[in-house]
Enzyme design. Structure first.
Site, PDB file in Angstrom:
ATOM      1  N   SER A  58       0.829  -1.203   0.000  1.00 28.36           N
ATOM      2  CA  SER A  58       0.000   0.000   0.000  1.00 28.36           C
ATOM      3  C   SER A  58       0.863   1.253   0.000  1.00 28.36           C
ATOM      4  O   SER A  58       1.950   1.276   0.594  1.00 28.36           O
ATOM      5  CB  SER A  58      -0.903   0.005   1.243  1.00 28.36           C
ATOM      6  OG  SER A  58      -1.495   1.269   1.440  1.00 28.36           O
ATOM      7  N   TYR A  98      -2.580  -0.269   9.782  1.00 25.59           N
ATOM      8  CA  TYR A  98      -2.659  -0.912   8.470  1.00 25.59           C
ATOM      9  C   TYR A  98      -1.346  -0.748   7.718  1.00 25.59           C
ATOM     10  O   TYR A  98      -0.786  -1.714   7.176  1.00 25.59           O
ATOM     11  CB  TYR A  98      -3.814  -0.304   7.672  1.00 25.59           C
ATOM     12  CG  TYR A  98      -3.835  -0.706   6.221  1.00 25.59           C
ATOM     13  CD1 TYR A  98      -4.155  -2.000   5.838  1.00 25.59           C
ATOM     14  CD2 TYR A  98      -3.547   0.225   5.217  1.00 25.59           C
ATOM     15  CE1 TYR A  98      -4.180  -2.373   4.499  1.00 25.59           C
ATOM     16  CE2 TYR A  98      -3.577  -0.132   3.881  1.00 25.59           C
ATOM     17  CZ  TYR A  98      -3.891  -1.430   3.526  1.00 25.59           C
ATOM     18  OH  TYR A  98      -3.915  -1.789   2.198  1.00 25.59           O
TER      19      TYR A  98
END
Length: 335
Positions: free
Chosen positions: A127, A152
């Site tokens: 990501s 995350y």
């Protein structure tokens, strides 16, 4: 039967589109998903149902955090190429356990299964959030990404380091992709394009961070899929340009690569909102809010490494992409 390709997170947004593309190209696909309730499961069910008519699609409902189930899956199919997209998404912290189970435990099981079953190439989702507090734009894979500002992002950075260790220790060919703000039909309802479209269509207020002066590298899903599919059939071999930039000989000698995959043309949130208003024929009711914790003001991808490797070149403008999304939204929701 030809050896199938494994796609995890197949009922998810990007996974669904990847499976569609592979099936259209004539491949057999095993699609795995655990249907976690991070958002409305009915959307995931609808995606899976859309794939079901293909006789070359083999759906599996299972949790990759279960080591026995993961081992059995690989023993049954003997995959050669794996696209691992399953993860607990979201930069806004709520509960750590789903992130640990999906992004750390399940990822470890995937690495072990690929290692022990001779997988020729594992492509996994990282990501752009790993860049965290990094302020040097555009974001480059060679820049430091040591200060994540969400759990995350921390788990995705951990995935990158875990994958590199398996490539270095066991020769596992593995490539990571740092995704930048993917949007499009069948998208995630917690992402900006979807949330703004739904609220404007329903006449509700939208919360706009920092007065809309936030920039994102919006990337249309078909462009993302093109990059993923090209990469999974590309060998994870050393890239001379990468090696010249990387001072760590351990990285260049391992069959491991890490790529940004984005649009390299950041757009302001205010422009996105205007495009959605035009596509819907309705004005937004705006409420200004502060930038949430875990978010950053701007993202921009340097995609030159992926372009060198597989010719990745996103071609869908935000204007066209928003129109295609709104058309899908109206059809799906009956608006």
């Amino acid at each position: 039967m030809p050896t199938p390709i494994l796609v995890t997170g197949a009922a998810g947004f990007i996974g669904f589109h990847v499976v569609q593309r592979l099936l259209r190209d004539g491949h057999h696909v095993v699609g795995v998903d655990s249907f976690t309730p991070y958002y409305d499961i009915s959307l995931k069910e609808a995606r899976f149902a859309n794939l079901a008519p293909h006789n070359t699609f083999m759906p599996e409902r299972m949790d990759l955090a279960d080591p026995d189930a993961t081992r059995d899956l690989f023993a049954q199919h003997r995959f050669e190429r794996v696209i691992h997209l399953a993860a607990q998404p979201g930069v806004r912290f709520i509960d750590p356990q789903p992130y640990v189970a999906s992004n750390l435990v399940a990822f470890t099981h995937m690495l072990e299964a690929c290692r022990h079953n001779g997988v020729e190439h594992l492509v996994y989702a990282s990501s752009s959030s790993v860049y965290g507090a990094n302020r040097r734009l555009p974001f480059s894979e060679h820049a430091a990404a040591d200060h994540p500002i969400s759990l995350y992002a921390a788990t995705k950075k951990a995935n990158e380091m875990m994958a590199h260790s398996y490539a270095h220790l066991f020769g596992l060919p593995v490539s990571g992709l740092r995704f930048f703000t993917v949007y499009g039909p069948w998208g995630r309802p917690d992402m900006a394009v979807y949330t703004f479209t739904r609220a404007i269509a329903e006449g509700r207020e939208i919360q706009v961070a920092n007065g809309g002066r936030v920039w994102r590298d919006f990337t249309y899903v078909d462009d993302i899929v093109e990059g993923i599919v090209r990469l999974v059939f590309h060998d994870a071999t050393p890239d001379p340009a990468w090696d010249a930039l990387d001072p760590d000989p351990a990285t260049s000698s391992a069959p491991y690569r890490l790529y940004n995959i984005g649009n390299d043309r950041p757009q302001e949130i205010n422009h996105l909102i205007a495009l959605i208003e035009d596509a819907l024929g309705k004005k937004a009711r705006r409420v200004d809010v502060p930038l949430p914790p875990g978010d950053v003001l701007e993202t921009r991808a340097d995609v030159s490494a992926l372009h060198r490797a597989v010719g990745f070149a996103p071609s869908t403008s935000l204007e066209d992409g928003v129109r295609l999304f709104v058309d899908w939204y109206r059809g799906y929701h009956g608006d």
